[in-house]
Design a protein around this motif. Structure first.
Motif, PDB file in Angstrom:
ATOM      1  N   TRP A 107       0.682  -1.054   0.117  1.00  0.00           N
ATOM      2  CA  TRP A 107       0.135  -0.046  -0.065  1.00  0.00           C
ATOM      3  C   TRP A 107       0.959   1.316  -0.048  1.00  0.00           C
ATOM      4  CZ3 TRP A 107      -4.787   0.939  -1.250  1.00  0.00           C
ATOM      5  CH2 TRP A 107      -5.481   2.092  -0.858  1.00  0.00           C
ATOM      6  N   GLU A 108       1.684   1.301   0.949  1.00  0.00           N
ATOM      7  CA  GLU A 108       2.812   2.419   0.952  1.00  0.00           C
ATOM      8  C   GLU A 108       3.702   2.778  -0.416  1.00  0.00           C
ATOM      9  OE1 GLU A 108       5.199   1.725   4.530  1.00  0.00           O
ATOM     10  OE2 GLU A 108       3.439   1.614   5.758  1.00  0.00           O
ATOM     11  N   GLN A 109       3.937   1.798  -1.482  1.00  0.00           N
ATOM     12  CA  GLN A 109       4.529   1.765  -2.493  1.00  0.00           C
ATOM     13  C   GLN A 109       3.642   2.555  -3.409  1.00  0.00           C
ATOM     14  OE1 GLN A 109       6.888  -1.606  -2.826  1.00  0.00           O
ATOM     15  NE2 GLN A 109       8.119  -1.208  -1.093  1.00  0.00           N
ATOM     16  N   LEU A 110       2.319   2.439  -3.269  1.00  0.00           N
ATOM     17  CA  LEU A 110       1.477   2.703  -4.437  1.00  0.00           C
ATOM     18  C   LEU A 110       1.305   4.106  -4.809  1.00  0.00           C
ATOM     19  CD1 LEU A 110      -1.395   0.264  -4.038  1.00  0.00           C
ATOM     20  CD2 LEU A 110       0.267   0.001  -5.614  1.00  0.00           C
ATOM     21  N   ALA A 111       1.424   4.515  -5.986  1.00  0.00           N
ATOM     22  CA  ALA A 111       1.150   5.974  -6.600  1.00  0.00           C
ATOM     23  C   ALA A 111      -0.512   6.180  -5.971  1.00  0.00           C
ATOM     24  CB  ALA A 111       1.212   6.006  -7.747  1.00  0.00           C
ATOM     25  N   ALA A 136     -14.739   3.918 -13.129  1.00  0.00           N
ATOM     26  CA  ALA A 136     -14.908   3.204 -14.575  1.00  0.00           C
ATOM     27  C   ALA A 136     -13.529   3.347 -15.028  1.00  0.00           C
ATOM     28  CB  ALA A 136     -16.062   3.426 -15.189  1.00  0.00           C
ATOM     29  N   ALA A 137     -13.064   4.688 -15.157  1.00  0.00           N
ATOM     30  CA  ALA A 137     -11.887   4.941 -15.841  1.00  0.00           C
ATOM     31  C   ALA A 137     -10.440   4.201 -15.300  1.00  0.00           C
ATOM     32  CB  ALA A 137     -11.471   6.498 -15.851  1.00  0.00           C
ATOM     33  N   ALA A 138     -10.668   3.985 -13.683  1.00  0.00           N
ATOM     34  CA  ALA A 138      -9.451   3.438 -13.097  1.00  0.00           C
ATOM     35  C   ALA A 138      -9.535   1.900 -13.783  1.00  0.00           C
ATOM     36  CB  ALA A 138      -9.711   3.616 -11.498  1.00  0.00           C
ATOM     37  N   LEU A 139     -10.681   1.355 -13.767  1.00  0.00           N
ATOM     38  CA  LEU A 139     -10.771  -0.184 -14.171  1.00  0.00           C
ATOM     39  C   LEU A 139     -10.433  -0.176 -15.678  1.00  0.00           C
ATOM     40  CD1 LEU A 139     -14.227  -1.050 -12.493  1.00  0.00           C
ATOM     41  CD2 LEU A 139     -11.854  -1.820 -11.703  1.00  0.00           C
ATOM     42  N   LEU A 140     -10.710   0.816 -16.612  1.00  0.00           N
ATOM     43  CA  LEU A 140     -10.542   0.738 -18.112  1.00  0.00           C
ATOM     44  C   LEU A 140      -9.049   1.199 -18.528  1.00  0.00           C
ATOM     45  CD1 LEU A 140     -14.101   2.124 -19.057  1.00  0.00           C
ATOM     46  CD2 LEU A 140     -13.155  -0.100 -19.409  1.00  0.00           C
ATOM     47  N   GLY A 141      -8.385   1.561 -17.506  1.00  0.00           N
ATOM     48  CA  GLY A 141      -7.045   2.081 -17.996  1.00  0.00           C
ATOM     49  C   GLY A 141      -7.104   3.722 -18.437  1.00  0.00           C
ATOM     50  N   LEU A 142      -8.242   4.288 -18.264  1.00  0.00           N
ATOM     51  CA  LEU A 142      -7.958   5.730 -18.849  1.00  0.00           C
ATOM     52  C   LEU A 142      -7.549   6.568 -17.918  1.00  0.00           C
ATOM     53  CD1 LEU A 142     -11.760   5.957 -19.761  1.00  0.00           C
ATOM     54  CD2 LEU A 142      -9.969   5.647 -21.507  1.00  0.00           C
ATOM     55  N   LEU A 178      -6.131   9.179 -14.894  1.00  0.00           N
ATOM     56  CA  LEU A 178      -6.725   9.633 -13.815  1.00  0.00           C
ATOM     57  C   LEU A 178      -5.892  10.671 -13.211  1.00  0.00           C
ATOM     58  CD1 LEU A 178      -7.411   6.433 -11.434  1.00  0.00           C
ATOM     59  CD2 LEU A 178      -9.241   8.021 -12.937  1.00  0.00           C
ATOM     60  N   PHE A 179      -6.351  11.678 -12.606  1.00  0.00           N
ATOM     61  CA  PHE A 179      -5.611  13.012 -12.118  1.00  0.00           C
ATOM     62  C   PHE A 179      -5.845  13.200 -10.533  1.00  0.00           C
ATOM     63  CE2 PHE A 179      -7.461  13.175 -16.291  1.00  0.00           C
ATOM     64  CZ  PHE A 179      -6.418  13.663 -17.021  1.00  0.00           C
ATOM     65  N   GLY A 180      -4.501  12.615 -10.148  1.00  0.00           N
ATOM     66  CA  GLY A 180      -4.388  12.479  -8.510  1.00  0.00           C
ATOM     67  C   GLY A 180      -5.210  11.346  -7.784  1.00  0.00           C
ATOM     68  N   HIS A 181      -5.593  11.630  -6.715  1.00  0.00           N
ATOM     69  CA  HIS A 181      -6.295  10.637  -6.067  1.00  0.00           C
ATOM     70  C   HIS A 181      -7.803  10.900  -5.981  1.00  0.00           C
ATOM     71  CE1 HIS A 181      -6.215   7.314  -2.561  1.00  0.00           C
ATOM     72  NE2 HIS A 181      -7.101   7.208  -3.352  1.00  0.00           N
ATOM     73  N   LEU A 222     -14.717  16.990 -15.969  1.00  0.00           N
ATOM     74  CA  LEU A 222     -13.263  17.628 -15.703  1.00  0.00           C
ATOM     75  C   LEU A 222     -13.153  18.867 -16.228  1.00  0.00           C
ATOM     76  CD1 LEU A 222     -11.598  14.133 -16.416  1.00  0.00           C
ATOM     77  CD2 LEU A 222     -12.006  15.241 -14.054  1.00  0.00           C
ATOM     78  N   PRO A 223     -11.995  19.448 -15.874  1.00  0.00           N
ATOM     79  CA  PRO A 223     -11.367  20.603 -16.530  1.00  0.00           C
ATOM     80  C   PRO A 223     -11.094  20.427 -17.942  1.00  0.00           C
ATOM     81  CG  PRO A 223     -10.496  20.676 -14.261  1.00  0.00           C
ATOM     82  CD  PRO A 223     -11.057  19.389 -14.438  1.00  0.00           C
ATOM     83  N   PRO A 224     -11.099  21.189 -18.857  1.00  0.00           N
ATOM     84  CA  PRO A 224     -11.024  20.945 -20.263  1.00  0.00           C
ATOM     85  C   PRO A 224      -9.682  20.167 -20.709  1.00  0.00           C
ATOM     86  CG  PRO A 224     -11.996  23.002 -20.013  1.00  0.00           C
ATOM     87  CD  PRO A 224     -11.664  22.772 -18.729  1.00  0.00           C
ATOM     88  N   ALA A 225      -8.616  20.671 -20.188  1.00  0.00           N
ATOM     89  CA  ALA A 225      -7.357  19.932 -20.246  1.00  0.00           C
ATOM     90  C   ALA A 225      -7.543  18.426 -19.982  1.00  0.00           C
ATOM     91  CB  ALA A 225      -6.097  20.630 -19.866  1.00  0.00           C
ATOM     92  N   PHE A 226      -8.113  18.126 -18.768  1.00  0.00           N
ATOM     93  CA  PHE A 226      -8.206  16.731 -18.433  1.00  0.00           C
ATOM     94  C   PHE A 226      -9.310  16.018 -19.214  1.00  0.00           C
ATOM     95  CE2 PHE A 226      -6.853  17.839 -13.703  1.00  0.00           C
ATOM     96  CZ  PHE A 226      -5.807  18.301 -14.123  1.00  0.00           C
ATOM     97  N   GLY A 227     -10.314  16.698 -19.605  1.00  0.00           N
ATOM     98  CA  GLY A 227     -11.211  16.056 -20.449  1.00  0.00           C
ATOM     99  C   GLY A 227     -10.674  15.676 -21.808  1.00  0.00           C
TER     100      GLY A 227
END
Length: 181
Positions: free
Chosen positions: A48-52, A78-84, A86-89, A141-146
């Motif tokens: 757990w401690e080593q995960l981003a 869904a994005a986390a599962l699909l590999g899209l 993510l921004f931060g946690h 999301l903000p436009p750049a993230f989208g």
């Protein structure tokens, strides 16, 4: 809800070993050196401690799927599962309930929808598909993230027409700004 069952590895696996507390007691695993991911779900503390941050979120989504097997994940979950991207946690786990009511409890947000949605299911986990997930994220999301999410969806084979015809409304012209649009 339209569900497509997929035979294969559409979802990314949990980046951490997840252990149910009940199973740990039966197998002799001592949870004192484990971190709690969700109530009743733990992982070795060193892992757990080593995960981003985004990998911790992905592990939290998988832990929720273990204790709520009928959940249909949406948005960042869904994005986390699909590999899209993510921004931060992300703070919340997002699920969708077609015909139900919106509600929140703890770190879980259940989004009600009167519209039918397309979901994919693999290995007992369900989530909105790549097109619907990317469109939903481009809306919030903000436009750049989208744009980054849209580009990632395009790289996964989602075309501008798929985005335009998604049942989730997309901001006008957003599909055209993704690479290759």
């Amino acid at each position: 809800m339209n569900v497509t069952r997929v035979a294969g590895d559409i979802f990314r696996p949990s980046p951490a070993t997840l252990v149910r507390a009940a199973a740990a007691a039966l197998t002799g695993i001592h949870l004192g050196d484990h971190a709690r991911v969700r109530p009743g779900i733990h992982t070795p503390a060193q892992e757990w401690e080593q995960l981003a941050p985004w990998a911790r979120y992905q592990a939290r989504v998988h832990a929720y799927a273990l204790v709520n097997p009928h959940a249909v994940f949406a948005l960042e979950s869904a994005a986390a599962l699909l590999g899209l991207p993510l921004f931060g946690h992300p703070r919340h786990i997002h699920t969708i309930d077609v015909g139900g009511t919106s509600r929140a409890y703890g770190d879980v947000r259940v989004h009600a929808s009167t519209d039918d949605c397309n979901a994919v299911t693999d290995a007992g986990i369900s989530a909105t598909g790549v097109a619907e997930t990317s469109v939903a994220l481009m809306r919030v999301l903000p436009p750049a993230f989208g744009l980054a999410v849209g580009d990632a969806a395009r790289a996964r084979g989602v075309g501008s027409e798929d985005i335009r015809h998604s049942r989730t409304r997309v901001p006008r012209g957003a599909a055209d700004h993704c690479s290759g649009g």
